[in-house]
Motif scaffolding. Structure first.
Motif, PDB file in Angstrom:
ATOM      1  N   PRO A   1       0.824  -1.213   0.000  1.00 41.56           N
ATOM      2  CA  PRO A   1       0.000   0.000   0.000  1.00 41.56           C
ATOM      3  C   PRO A   1       0.860   1.266   0.000  1.00 41.56           C
ATOM      4  O   PRO A   1       1.832   1.362   0.738  1.00 41.56           O
TER       5      PRO A   1
ATOM      6  N   TYR B   1      -3.694  -1.614  -8.883  1.00 46.02           N
ATOM      7  CA  TYR B   1      -2.493  -1.344  -8.084  1.00 46.02           C
ATOM      8  C   TYR B   1      -1.373  -0.795  -8.967  1.00 46.02           C
ATOM      9  O   TYR B   1      -0.594   0.061  -8.535  1.00 46.02           O
TER      10      TYR B   1
ATOM     11  N   HIS C   1     -11.214  -4.466  -4.366  1.00 44.43           N
ATOM     12  CA  HIS C   1     -10.058  -3.771  -3.790  1.00 44.43           C
ATOM     13  C   HIS C   1     -10.452  -2.414  -3.181  1.00 44.43           C
ATOM     14  O   HIS C   1      -9.692  -1.445  -3.254  1.00 44.43           O
TER      15      HIS C   1
ATOM     16  N   ARG D   1      -8.144  -0.761  -0.594  1.00 44.87           N
ATOM     17  CA  ARG D   1      -6.885  -0.259  -1.139  1.00 44.87           C
ATOM     18  C   ARG D   1      -7.064   1.110  -1.818  1.00 44.87           C
ATOM     19  O   ARG D   1      -6.121   1.884  -1.917  1.00 44.87           O
TER      20      ARG D   1
END
Length: 466
Positions: free
Chosen positions: A77, A178, A200, A203
């Protein structure tokens, strides 16, 4: 390998030493940079040190003094739910943060390209569901067409492990949120957005942040052509942001289930037939119903997106059609692993969220459904009303009972894959499909969705052998 450019003689920190991290470190070194590496896992550090990389702590006072940039692996992260301590230290020190995707795009073009007549092109695919199949399908079509092509990113090889592409070559990248969220350079020639569904969310601090991460591929990259799935409002919004008007064919709109009209460029599938329209005229049609590697409406959407991307690269419709028929499918994605006694066994372990599971459930007529695992944020509400083809569910996972209570079909708590497969096979009748489509992550019982799918296939094979 693609050597990283722009950091010769500079110190570059690399956080995370898995596939992408080690690949980045090697490519940085090949380009003349000095990688300083770190991973919390001692075994990962030992592997890097065995290749001659220096592993140093990156959170102490002055840790980022003299460091040009920090390269972060996708699983770490960088903002939500909170930055990794190393990322936080870099940001505090004013050091730029990037990833291997950003390094790839800034390093791909070389002076050698001045001697090339047909420059290499990059096709980048993102979205919630279907991006692996779409990317692999584009790669397959290009191979069948005799084009030099490499597949990388979230599938296949790490992007910096690729061979430098040459005359007329194509690089096909599958990119997760990501990867697109952090990359400082994103410049594909053709960018593909398959669809959007909640995933996600922790995130990205919610659905808006998740969509914003996907959107960066188009907003930052400015692709020559954008292939956009428009079955959700986010896709329609993105297409509208990129186009200069209804007739602007730099945007190719894609759909599964609805006919698209207008003067622009559209590719859609209805009732198993793919159609291509341009300037209001139909110029291509393919019957997808008999293609074994692309079952169901969700795979027809993938076929439309791959078709559109390949058309943007100049391939002829008939050539694409022939390649679609030879596509074998991907492991763990609507993968037929066996047929016996009139029963078909399908491994869709990659269906890790409710939207992808719902699409899998819509692809078959009578289903013995193996589901369950580590439930994702948002619950299972989106599956209600999507289970009309399910004869019975067989629920696995540590929280199988709680999972089963949320389903709107008859469900048996099995907990383990072995029990679920055994019970489904005992009760299956000719014409049934025993389908693994978990609608959940694998990490409560397995270290990956691949391992879960392999376990399903092994259990089926063992019982069929008797």
């Amino acid at each position: 390998m693609i050597p990283v450019r722009g950091f010769q003689g500079a110190k570059v920190a690399v956080l995370g030493l898995g596939r992408s991290g080690l690949s980045a470190a090697r490519a940085l070194r090949a380009g003349g940079a000095v990688p300083l590496c770190w991973d919390d896992n001692p075994q990962a550090r030992a592997a890097a040190e065995a290749e001659g990389f220096a592993c140093v702590g990156l959170t102490g006072p002055g840790a980022f003094d003299g460091i040009a940039t920090l390269i972060v692996s996708p699983g770490i992260p960088h903002l939500y739910p909170m930055p990794n301590p190393v990322v936080a230290a870099a940001l505090e020190a004013g050091v730029p943060v990037d990833n291997d995707i950003g390094l790839f795009f800034r390093s791909l073009a070389t002076a050698d390209w001045d001697m090339i007549d047909t420059l290499p092109r990059v096709v980048a695919v993102t979205g919630s569901n279907g991006k692996s199949t779409t990317a692999a399908l584009i790669d397959h079509i290009l191979q069948e067409a005799g084009r030099p092509v490499q597949l990388a990113g979230n599938i296949g090889r790490g992007v910096l492990d690729l061979d430098p592409p040459g005359e007329g070559a194509v690089v096909v990248l599958e990119l997760s949120s990501y990867q697109t969220d952090l990359a400082r350079a994103l410049t594909p020639d053709v960018a593909v957005f398959t669809n959007l569904s909640p995933d996600h969310l922790d995130r990205h601090a919610g659905l808006g942040g998740y969509f914003a991460a996907k959107r960066r591929l188009f907003a930052e990259g400015g692709p020559d052509r954008a292939v956009i799935g428009v079955d959700e409002v986010e896709g329609r919004f993105l297409a509208g942001q990129l186009t200069e008007g209804a007739a602007d064919d730099r945007v190719i709109r894609v759909s599964s289930g609805q006919k698209l009209t207008g003067p622009g460029w559209q590719v859609f599938a209805r009732k198993g037939f793919l159609s291509e329209y341009r300037k209001g005229r139909q110029i291509g049609s393919i019957d997808l119903r008999g293609i074994a590697g692309l079952p169901g409406a969700h795979n027809h959407q993938n076929a439309c997106a791959a078709y559109a991307a390949c058309r943007a690269l100049g391939l002829a419709p008939k050539l694409i059609e022939a390649a679609l028929h030879s596509y074998p499918g991907l492991p763990h994605r609507s993968q037929v692993i066996a047929e016996a006694g009139g029963v078909t066994y399908v491994n869709d372990s990659k269906a890790t969220n409710v939207d992808s599971a719902a699409k899998a459930l819509g692809a078959f007529k009578r289903i013995r459904w193996i589901c369950g695992g580590l439930e994702k944020e948002g619950g299972l509400g989106a599956l209600l009303g999507q289970t009309g083809a399910v004869a019975k569910a067989y629920v696995i996972g540590r929280e199988a009972a709680a999972f089963a209570m949320q389903l709107d079909v008859e469900a048996e708590v099995c907990s383990t894959m072995a029990v679920a497969v055994a019970r489904a096979m005992e009760q299956a009748e000719p014409g049934d499909t025993v389908l693994l489509a978990p609608a959940a992550a694998s990490f409560d019982q397995y270290d990956s969705f691949e391992r879960r799918g392999e376990d399903f296939a092994a259990e089926v094979e063992m019982r069929l052998r008797g």
